[in-house]
Design an enzyme around this catalytic site. Structure first.
Site, short mmCIF file in Angstrom:
data_model
loop_
_atom_site.label_atom_id
_atom_site.label_comp_id
_atom_site.label_asym_id
_atom_site.label_seq_id
_atom_site.Cartn_x
_atom_site.Cartn_y
_atom_site.Cartn_z
N HIS A 79 0.82 -1.07 -0.07
CA HIS A 79 0.07 -0.28 -0.01
C HIS A 79 0.75 1.12 0.05
O HIS A 79 0.21 2.34 -0.28
CB HIS A 79 -0.85 -0.04 1.29
CG HIS A 79 -1.96 -0.98 0.92
ND1 HIS A 79 -2.10 -2.30 1.38
CD2 HIS A 79 -3.39 -0.39 0.37
CE1 HIS A 79 -3.46 -2.71 0.99
NE2 HIS A 79 -4.01 -1.59 0.66
N GLY A 80 2.04 1.20 0.39
CA GLY A 80 2.97 2.24 0.26
C GLY A 80 4.16 2.19 1.00
O GLY A 80 4.22 1.48 1.96
#
Length: 465
Positions: free
Chosen positions: A321-322
């Site tokens: 996700h990041g």
């Protein structure tokens, strides 16, 4: 950037569909490939080269695996090469600066500096898709694709190119060549698309304006009511934003003759975190289960290795996700909860009233969103502190005013999270379903178009992944 709003897709769609249906059937994959490149290049013209490289690299890897399918050693080397190329691209653009910054903090003398490159839109999604192709071919779950236009169409399918759902190659292998578009499928696609558009534009955007207020507020100044009202707004925004885009992608796919799998199944009705992750972002969970969790041994090798496998999968899910510590902590938070549920919590939840399980799940998910929504870890912990009463009292006048103002919308959102409407719809006669669908589509399209004409706040939360 153009992909920060719906209107481009809204206007691009009729043109693309017109060209697609005017194109002879044997050239339609090429038309989809070109449409996908135009769609992507409109927002990221430089990074078309990265996508073209991914297409060419995995196309060649797939052919080599097919050529050496009787030589498992060579085929395994090729699939490993494909995975390394894809993960190398993902690491360079998404994680290099994060890794270098943390190494520089630990070892100040290292001659490494962040590059400051912008993240190619949707790279996490299409990288996982291209990896699924070579792995599926290696496993014998799909045939090597000899038509580069067909393979390119798979990678660049513009309906789900930049925010999913993640489509595994074996799920659309047959559709790339053998699809037959029908009026019924097109009609169903329009209905699904308009439903997703309304979710995104009318629901997610409006409640997102409330989260925007709290996301810019110092957590130390939040009251208990303000903290919970803000994170509730984010929970609704991210669900209707992401599930809305997924519905739009599924609907567009149907208009083009494809059937993509459902990505959300009313996750906020779940009675456990385990159930929540069977209902939320299903395509990502399925990808990690099939290509990471099961190859590691799944739950077949005892509890200790099961917990290890869960830890690895959720560490990777957080990082997917990041490139930020808050996403890493978010993944580990769910890893611990899922381990606890496998160890004893699921048995305990079966013995308590169903409402208790739903309450536990919703509270756990809301705390997880506080980690997810605040990329600065200091801010994330400050927000969580406010959620447990460490802020400025129980309530404040501004939050009380916003609660009253947004109460009708919050009630609509809470009802829209439930499956009751779909269940009622299924029991209606075909004529009544058709009438309601036509009225609903027309109303949803008109209201969404009116909102888009006037609105300036129109983000897509998952485009940054």
């Amino acid at each position: 950037m153009v992909f920060s709003s719906v209107p481009f897709l809204f206007y691009f769609l009729p043109l693309c569909l017109g060209i697609y249906y005017c194109t002879p059937r044997r050239w339609r994959n090429l038309a989809l490939l070109l449409a996908g490149l135009v769609f992507y290049g409109w927002g990221e013209p430089v990074y078309i080269l990265i996508m073209a490289f991914s297409i060419l690299a995995d196309y060649i890897h797939g052919l080599l695996i097919g050529r050496w399918k009787t030589n498992r050693r060579r085929a395994r080397a090729v699939v490993v090469s494909s995975v390394l190329v894809n993960l190398g691209l993902l690491f360079f653009f998404k994680y290099y600066d994060f890794a270098v910054s943390n190494l520089a903090a630990l070892f100040p003398g290292l001659p490494l500096r962040p590059l400051g490159l912008s993240l190619p839109i949707g790279i996490s999604f299409y990288t996982f898709q291209t990896m699924s192709y070579t792995i599926d071919v290696y496993r014998g779950d799909a045939r090597p694709q000899k038509d580069i236009a067909a393979f390119g169409a798979f990678v660049t399918l513009f309906p789900q190119l930049i925010a999913g759902p993640i489509v595994k190659y074996k799920d659309v292998d047959g559709q790339l060549k053998g699809r037959r578009e029908t009026a019924e499928q097109f009609s169903a696609g329009v209905q699904t698309f308009v439903c997703g558009l309304a979710k995104k534009v009318l629901l997610a955007n409006n409640i997102g304006a409330l989260w925007e207020v709290y996301s810019q507020t110092d957590p130390a100044s939040l009251s208990l009511l303000g903290a919970w009202l803000g994170i509730l707004a984010f929970a609704f925004q991210i669900y209707f934003d992401f599930s809305g885009y997924s519905d739009m992608a599924v609907g567009l796919g149907r208009m083009l003759g494809f059937e993509f799998k459902q990505n959300f199944k009313h996750p906020y009705i779940s009675s456990s975190v385990t159930e929540f992750w069977r209902r939320w972002h299903i395509s990502l969970g399925s990808w990690f289960r099939e290509y990471v969790y099961i190859p590691l041994g799944g739950n077949r090798q005892g509890k200790r290795k099961t917990y290890r496998n869960l830890f690895v999968v959720w560490l990777l899910t957080g990082l997917w996700h990041g490139a930020s510590w808050n996403f890493l902590c978010w993944g580990l938070f769910f890893a611990l909860l899922l381990m606890a549920e496998k160890a004893f919590l699921l048995d305990l939840l079966q013995k308590v009233p169903s409402w208790a399980g739903r309450l536990y799940t919703r509270v756990a998910v809301l705390f997880s969103w506080a980690l997810f929504a605040n990329e600065d870890m200091g801010r994330a912990w400050g927000y969580i502190k406010a959620m447990i009463g460490g802020g400025q009292g129980l309530a404040d006048p501004a939050s009380l005013y916003r609660l009253v103002s947004y109460l009708p919308l919050l009630a609509v959102l809470a009802l829209a999270c439930q499956p009751w409407a779909r269940n009622i719809f299924r029991h209606l006669s075909p004529d009544r379903r058709w009438q309601i669908s036509m009225v609903g589509c027309g109303l949803g399209l008109v209201l969404s178009a009116a909102y888009l004409v006037d609105a300036s706040y129109n983000p897509f939360l998952y485009f940054r992944f």
